[in-house]
Write a protein that holds these residues in place. Structure first.
Motif, mmCIF file in Angstrom:
data_model
loop_
_atom_site.group_PDB
_atom_site.id
_atom_site.type_symbol
_atom_site.label_atom_id
_atom_site.label_comp_id
_atom_site.label_asym_id
_atom_site.label_seq_id
_atom_site.Cartn_x
_atom_site.Cartn_y
_atom_site.Cartn_z
ATOM 1 N N UNK A 169 0.843 -1.197 0.000
ATOM 2 C CA UNK A 169 0.000 0.000 0.000
ATOM 3 C C UNK A 169 0.873 1.240 0.000
ATOM 4 N N UNK A 170 0.365 2.277 -0.658
ATOM 5 C CA UNK A 170 1.031 3.576 -0.671
ATOM 6 C C UNK A 170 -0.032 4.658 -0.558
ATOM 7 N N UNK A 171 0.247 5.650 0.278
ATOM 8 C CA UNK A 171 -0.625 6.808 0.453
ATOM 9 C C UNK A 171 0.184 8.031 0.049
ATOM 10 N N UNK A 172 -0.393 8.864 -0.834
ATOM 11 C CA UNK A 172 0.301 10.047 -1.336
ATOM 12 C C UNK A 172 -0.199 11.315 -0.646
ATOM 13 N N UNK A 173 0.580 12.371 -0.793
ATOM 14 C CA UNK A 173 0.258 13.653 -0.163
ATOM 15 C C UNK A 173 -1.070 14.236 -0.637
ATOM 16 N N UNK A 174 -1.499 13.867 -1.847
ATOM 17 C CA UNK A 174 -2.772 14.380 -2.360
ATOM 18 C C UNK A 174 -3.962 13.529 -1.927
ATOM 19 N N UNK A 175 -3.715 12.509 -1.081
ATOM 20 C CA UNK A 175 -4.789 11.646 -0.592
ATOM 21 C C UNK A 175 -5.001 10.393 -1.417
ATOM 22 N N UNK A 176 -4.251 10.251 -2.505
ATOM 23 C CA UNK A 176 -4.385 9.046 -3.337
ATOM 24 C C UNK A 176 -3.883 7.841 -2.546
ATOM 25 N N UNK A 177 -4.604 6.729 -2.679
ATOM 26 C CA UNK A 177 -4.192 5.489 -2.021
ATOM 27 C C UNK A 177 -4.289 4.340 -3.017
ATOM 28 N N UNK A 178 -3.293 3.483 -2.972
ATOM 29 C CA UNK A 178 -3.274 2.260 -3.767
ATOM 30 C C UNK A 178 -2.947 1.120 -2.825
ATOM 31 N N UNK A 179 -3.842 0.150 -2.775
ATOM 32 C CA UNK A 179 -3.656 -1.014 -1.915
ATOM 33 C C UNK A 179 -3.898 -2.259 -2.747
ATOM 34 N N UNK A 180 -2.994 -3.224 -2.618
ATOM 35 C CA UNK A 180 -3.151 -4.526 -3.256
ATOM 36 C C UNK A 180 -3.064 -5.567 -2.150
ATOM 37 N N UNK A 183 -8.954 7.601 -3.386
ATOM 38 C CA UNK A 183 -8.510 8.620 -2.449
ATOM 39 C C UNK A 183 -9.062 8.326 -1.065
ATOM 40 N N UNK A 184 -8.327 8.744 -0.045
ATOM 41 C CA UNK A 184 -8.852 8.678 1.312
ATOM 42 C C UNK A 184 -9.500 10.018 1.621
ATOM 43 N N UNK A 185 -10.456 9.957 2.524
ATOM 44 C CA UNK A 185 -11.202 11.149 2.894
ATOM 45 C C UNK A 185 -11.209 11.249 4.415
ATOM 46 N N UNK A 186 -10.839 12.387 4.962
ATOM 47 C CA UNK A 186 -10.295 13.585 4.323
ATOM 48 C C UNK A 186 -8.843 13.357 3.902
ATOM 49 N N UNK A 187 -8.291 14.287 3.126
ATOM 50 C CA UNK A 187 -6.896 14.203 2.701
ATOM 51 C C UNK A 187 -6.023 14.289 3.946
ATOM 52 N N UNK A 188 -5.052 13.383 4.080
ATOM 53 C CA UNK A 188 -4.215 13.400 5.280
ATOM 54 C C UNK A 188 -3.232 14.569 5.296
ATOM 55 N N UNK A 189 -2.765 14.945 6.477
ATOM 56 C CA UNK A 189 -1.781 16.031 6.566
ATOM 57 C C UNK A 189 -0.424 15.569 6.039
ATOM 58 N N UNK A 190 0.369 16.528 5.631
ATOM 59 C CA UNK A 190 1.724 16.236 5.175
ATOM 60 C C UNK A 190 2.683 17.032 6.045
ATOM 61 N N UNK A 191 3.471 16.392 6.886
ATOM 62 C CA UNK A 191 3.695 14.954 6.969
ATOM 63 C C UNK A 191 2.597 14.244 7.760
ATOM 64 N N UNK A 192 2.537 12.934 7.546
ATOM 65 C CA UNK A 192 1.601 12.074 8.265
ATOM 66 C C UNK A 192 2.368 11.480 9.443
#
Length: 155
Positions: A64-75, A124-133
């Motif tokens: 899994x990867x979570x990006x600063x823009x809230x995008x998430x990819x999980x396999x 995307x995850x909701x809400x967008x997480x803070x950067x840094x997490x």
């Protein structure tokens, strides 16, 4: 070089920079731990207040990867019951990714487990997480919010 061409190149460079930072990974996870609904000292095996599923679950693989823009990819692969009458099945469950940054949750959409317990979350995850997490945690939870698996953070 003309002013128009310079302005266009500057705009492209700025857009590329913004896109790069938007796709910057906040957190990555490699592999996972299936839930064991144990009680220690009378307390359930909750994570950040999220209760465990009622029966044990196993998971074969997770990335899994979570990006600063809230995008998430999980396999996820092989998320299956490890006990009970439906052992070895996904028991008709649907799951979502729940990312915690400093204890605040950010949820993906709900997706069904297939017959082998495999799933893919792209969105995307909701809400967008803070950067840094801060202190990222990834839980795979069902529609009722009980956790089935926890991602292992890749540093």
């Amino acid at each position: 070089m003309s002013k128009t061409l310079s302005a266009c190149l500057l705009s492209l460079a700025t857009a590329a920079s913004l896109n790069a930072s938007a796709a910057e990974p906040l957190a990555r996870f490699e592999d996972a731990i299936g839930v064991q609904p144990l009680r220690a000292g009378g307390q359930p095996n909750a994570v950040l207040g999220v209760p465990p599923a009622g029966l044990p679950w196993v998971i074969s693989r997770l990335t899994a990867a979570v990006s600063a823009d809230g995008r998430i990819n999980v396999d996820g692969r092989g998320l299956l019951l490890a006990g009970g009458d439906n052992i070895g099945t996904p028991a008709g469950q649907s799951v979502r990714a729940r990312v915690a940054c400093a204890g605040v949750f950010h949820d993906s959409e709900l997706v069904p487990l297939d017959a082998l317990g495999d799933f893919r979350i792209e969105g995307f995850v909701n809400p967008i997480p803070p950067n840094p997490c801060a202190n990222p945690v990834l839980l795979i939870v069902n529609g009722n919010g009980a956790w089935f698996a926890a991602g292992i953070r890749k540093r």
